[in-house]
Design an enzyme around this catalytic site. Structure first.
Site, PDB file in Angstrom:
ATOM      1  N   CYS A 119       0.648  -1.291  -0.031  1.00  0.00           N
ATOM      2  CA  CYS A 119      -0.089  -0.139   0.099  1.00  0.00           C
ATOM      3  C   CYS A 119       0.650   1.264  -0.076  1.00  0.00           C
ATOM      4  O   CYS A 119       0.281   2.434  -0.427  1.00  0.00           O
ATOM      5  CB  CYS A 119      -0.804   0.031   1.153  1.00  0.00           C
ATOM      6  SG  CYS A 119      -1.890  -1.428   1.159  1.00  0.00           S
ATOM      7  N   HIS A 260      -3.367   7.112   2.381  1.00  0.00           N
ATOM      8  CA  HIS A 260      -3.691   5.788   1.749  1.00  0.00           C
ATOM      9  C   HIS A 260      -5.180   5.487   2.412  1.00  0.00           C
ATOM     10  O   HIS A 260      -5.380   5.497   3.757  1.00  0.00           O
ATOM     11  CB  HIS A 260      -2.744   4.807   2.178  1.00  0.00           C
ATOM     12  CG  HIS A 260      -3.135   3.310   1.914  1.00  0.00           C
ATOM     13  ND1 HIS A 260      -3.713   2.740   0.933  1.00  0.00           N
ATOM     14  CD2 HIS A 260      -3.407   2.319   2.903  1.00  0.00           C
ATOM     15  CE1 HIS A 260      -3.810   1.435   1.025  1.00  0.00           C
ATOM     16  NE2 HIS A 260      -3.827   1.188   2.396  1.00  0.00           N
ATOM     17  N   ASN A 290      -9.902  -0.822   0.216  1.00  0.00           N
ATOM     18  CA  ASN A 290      -8.841  -0.403   0.459  1.00  0.00           C
ATOM     19  C   ASN A 290      -8.177  -1.175  -1.254  1.00  0.00           C
ATOM     20  O   ASN A 290      -8.093  -2.477  -1.198  1.00  0.00           O
ATOM     21  CB  ASN A 290      -7.963  -1.312   1.438  1.00  0.00           C
ATOM     22  CG  ASN A 290      -6.424  -1.120   1.375  1.00  0.00           C
ATOM     23  OD1 ASN A 290      -5.853  -0.711   0.558  1.00  0.00           O
ATOM     24  ND2 ASN A 290      -5.898  -1.671   2.746  1.00  0.00           N
TER      25      ASN A 290
HETATM   26  N1  ACO Z   1     -18.041  -8.770  10.560  1.00  0.00           N
HETATM   27  C1  ACO Z   1     -18.362  -9.204  11.755  1.00  0.00           C
HETATM   28  N2  ACO Z   1     -17.540  -9.230  12.816  1.00  0.00           N
HETATM   29  C2  ACO Z   1     -16.327  -9.489  12.489  1.00  0.00           C
HETATM   30  C3  ACO Z   1     -15.699  -9.119  11.201  1.00  0.00           C
HETATM   31  C4  ACO Z   1     -16.711  -8.742  10.102  1.00  0.00           C
HETATM   32  N3  ACO Z   1     -16.170  -8.699   8.893  1.00  0.00           N
HETATM   33  N4  ACO Z   1     -14.231  -8.916  11.252  1.00  0.00           N
HETATM   34  C5  ACO Z   1     -13.992  -9.475  12.631  1.00  0.00           C
HETATM   35  N5  ACO Z   1     -15.094  -9.726  13.289  1.00  0.00           N
HETATM   36  C6  ACO Z   1     -15.174  -9.703  14.555  1.00  0.00           C
HETATM   37  C7  ACO Z   1     -13.939 -10.413  15.270  1.00  0.00           C
HETATM   38  O1  ACO Z   1     -14.013 -11.802  15.070  1.00  0.00           O
HETATM   39  C8  ACO Z   1     -13.910 -10.079  16.675  1.00  0.00           C
HETATM   40  O2  ACO Z   1     -15.030 -10.966  17.163  1.00  0.00           O
HETATM   41  P1  ACO Z   1     -14.777 -11.531  18.782  1.00  0.00           P
HETATM   42  O3  ACO Z   1     -14.739 -10.249  19.562  1.00  0.00           O
HETATM   43  O4  ACO Z   1     -15.939 -12.387  19.130  1.00  0.00           O
HETATM   44  O5  ACO Z   1     -13.537 -12.219  18.655  1.00  0.00           O
HETATM   45  C9  ACO Z   1     -14.742  -8.686  16.747  1.00  0.00           C
HETATM   46  O6  ACO Z   1     -15.394  -8.427  15.356  1.00  0.00           O
HETATM   47  C10 ACO Z   1     -13.659  -7.614  16.835  1.00  0.00           C
HETATM   48  O7  ACO Z   1     -12.622  -7.842  15.836  1.00  0.00           O
HETATM   49  P2  ACO Z   1     -11.291  -6.732  15.992  1.00  0.00           P
HETATM   50  O8  ACO Z   1     -10.387  -7.394  15.066  1.00  0.00           O
HETATM   51  O9  ACO Z   1     -11.040  -6.482  17.280  1.00  0.00           O
HETATM   52  O10 ACO Z   1     -12.193  -5.372  15.150  1.00  0.00           O
HETATM   53  P3  ACO Z   1     -11.429  -4.104  14.941  1.00  0.00           P
HETATM   54  O11 ACO Z   1     -12.376  -3.102  15.683  1.00  0.00           O
HETATM   55  O12 ACO Z   1     -10.042  -4.190  15.142  1.00  0.00           O
HETATM   56  O13 ACO Z   1     -11.657  -3.838  13.261  1.00  0.00           O
HETATM   57  C11 ACO Z   1     -10.373  -4.172  11.148  1.00  0.00           C
HETATM   58  C12 ACO Z   1     -10.976  -4.858  12.551  1.00  0.00           C
HETATM   59  C13 ACO Z   1     -11.587  -3.326  10.372  1.00  0.00           C
HETATM   60  C14 ACO Z   1      -9.628  -5.208  10.264  1.00  0.00           C
HETATM   61  C15 ACO Z   1      -9.509  -3.086  11.877  1.00  0.00           C
HETATM   62  O14 ACO Z   1      -8.480  -3.778  12.796  1.00  0.00           O
HETATM   63  C16 ACO Z   1      -8.299  -2.524  10.879  1.00  0.00           C
HETATM   64  O15 ACO Z   1      -9.061  -1.739  10.021  1.00  0.00           O
HETATM   65  N6  ACO Z   1      -7.314  -2.632  10.953  1.00  0.00           N
HETATM   66  C17 ACO Z   1      -6.557  -2.154   9.655  1.00  0.00           C
HETATM   67  C18 ACO Z   1      -6.412  -3.050   8.563  1.00  0.00           C
HETATM   68  C19 ACO Z   1      -5.655  -2.678   7.383  1.00  0.00           C
HETATM   69  O16 ACO Z   1      -5.612  -1.512   7.265  1.00  0.00           O
HETATM   70  N7  ACO Z   1      -4.935  -3.417   6.460  1.00  0.00           N
HETATM   71  C20 ACO Z   1      -4.436  -3.123   5.267  1.00  0.00           C
HETATM   72  C21 ACO Z   1      -3.265  -2.345   5.504  1.00  0.00           C
HETATM   73  S1  ACO Z   1      -2.587  -1.784   3.926  1.00  0.00           S
HETATM   74  C22 ACO Z   1      -1.644  -3.068   2.913  1.00  0.00           C
HETATM   75  O17 ACO Z   1      -0.726  -2.977   2.886  1.00  0.00           O
HETATM   76  C23 ACO Z   1      -2.579  -4.006   2.416  1.00  0.00           C
END
Ligand code: ACO
Length: 337
Positions: A119, A260, A290
């Site tokens: 990214c 980004h 993304n």
């Molecule tokens: N739908 C429903 N529930 C979900 C989903 C989903 N799609 N995904 C995760 N959950 C659940 C999890 O299982 C967890 O449940 P649990 O508490 O029973 O275990 C709960 O939701 C909370 O999960 P978290 O991982 O704590 O959720 P968070 O608020 O951190 O959001 C997210 C997750 C959106 C992925 C966030 O962490 C994020 O945006 N991180 C950055 C990711 C990113 O930008 N990646 C790309 C980088 S760029 C590159 O180089 C490709």
């Protein structure tokens, strides 16, 4: 070729373009495949839909379309280009897809190669292309960010599949006495790279006699979302702050925050840190998710074509992602003559 004197040390952003993947996939559609909901995805990420390439849409097609539209805006012929630099982690050909894009554009005088940095790829490529222009070695460059992460997403992993989409964007750069790259900082930390990977498959296959070899191929994206989130909200403001200080630019003078597009919450956190009004934060996450190396030029191009970004506007940009890699650039949009 039009442009600057052979000794010019600046680089101007003259044109932009973008191209979209064929299919729109909604949160509701993903909810039919994995246990998720539109409400969860929108509230945690800001994403409503993403675009996914059809099986016959190649990465090089998307990249060439974006490049062509940037050339049209700039008013340049393809054969005036000296460089086609393609930022991608998902080439059609692991030997590089930039030459295919060069051929599709008819940029017969340009050298073309890929740069891979997930990214951060577009930002790193923009800075790289600028070095060729600053030295006087080249006059015109087309920097394209394009990715099709849909090919490597595990569509049954709800923690990651809701985040990503496909797309392409491009910027036409020219050596100029009027400098549009006011400063940049780029960073890598491979020691933390394990939080986001598109890893090679483990394989062990016979070759001849006792010799063995490893087959090529990749496993789907593996991501620790929370760690990537923490990395982004710590490093992006830090690198931007350092760059602004170095360039003696105060946040109030920034016209647009061009980040980004990974998660709306990350965009908002960065804007709050600098007390930049939300209205100055460019975002198209809702429609694309993304798109990796494509996000920055894609959202830039939309804002230019909407008339938001005007000639002379100051843009604070930051890319971040796998590697880990991140960086920032302070840009002034010039636009076509
Ligand atoms: N739908 C429903 N529930 C979900 C989903 C989903 N799609 N995904 C995760 N959950 C659940 C999890 O299982 C967890 O449940 P649990 O508490 O029973 O275990 C709960 O939701 C909370 O999960 P978290 O991982 O704590 O959720 P968070 O608020 O951190 O959001 C997210 C997750 C959106 C992925 C966030 O962490 C994020 O945006 N991180 C950055 C990711 C990113 O930008 N990646 C790309 C980088 S760029 C590159 O180089 C490709």
């Amino acid at each position: 070729m039009a442009g600057a004197s052979p000794h010019s040390r600046g680089v101007a952003l003259i044109g932009s373009g973008s191209a979209q993947a064929a299919q729109v996939i909604t949160n509701h559609q993903l909810g039919q495949r994995v246990e998720t909901s539109d409400e969860w995805i929108r509230s945690r990420t800001g994403i409503s839909t993403r675009r996914v390439s059809s099986p016959d849409q190649r990465l090089s097609d998307l990249a060439a379309d974006a490049g062509r539209s940037a050339l049209e805006m700039a008013g340049w012929s393809a054969n005036s280009l000296d460089l086609v630099l393609l930022a991608t982690s998902t080439p059609d050909d692991l030997f590089g897809s930039a030459p295919a894009v060069q051929a599709a554009l008819g940029a017969s005088n340009a050298v073309a190669f890929d740069l891979t940095s997930a990214c951060s790829g577009f930002l790193f490529s923009l800075v790289t292309a600028a070095q060729y222009l600053r030295t006087g070695a080249m006059r015109r460059a087309l920097v394209i960010g394009a990715d099709q992460l849909s090919r490597f997403v595990d569509w049954d992993d709800r923690r990651s599949c809701v985040l990503f989409g496909d797309g392409a964007g491009a910027v036409a750069l020219e050596a100029s006495d009027d400098d549009g790259l006011l400063g940049f900082l780029v960073r890598s930390d491979g020691a933390r790279g394990g939080v986001l990977n598109l890893p090679a498959i483990d394989s062990d296959a016979p070759l001849a006699d006792d010799a063995r070899h490893r087959r090529g191929g990749y496993r789907p994206i593996e991501m620790n979302g929370q760690e990537v989130y923490k990395f982004a909200v710590r490093e992006v403001p830090a690198v931007l702050e350092c760059l602004l200080e170095r360039c003696a630019v105060s946040p109030e003078t920034i016209d647009w925050l061009l980040l980004h597009q990974a998660n709306q919450r990350i965009l908002d956190a960065v804007a709050d840190r600098f007390a930049i009004p939300r209205a100055k934060v460019l975002s198209n996450l809702a429609h694309y998710g993304n798109t990796s190396a494509a996000t920055i030029p894609l959202v830039l191009d939309e804002a230019v074509r909407d008339g938001k970004i005007q000639p002379g506007h100051l843009l604070a940009s930051s890319g971040f992602g796998a590697g880990l890699s991140w960086g920032a650039a302070l840009l002034r949009w010039q636009g076509p003559a």
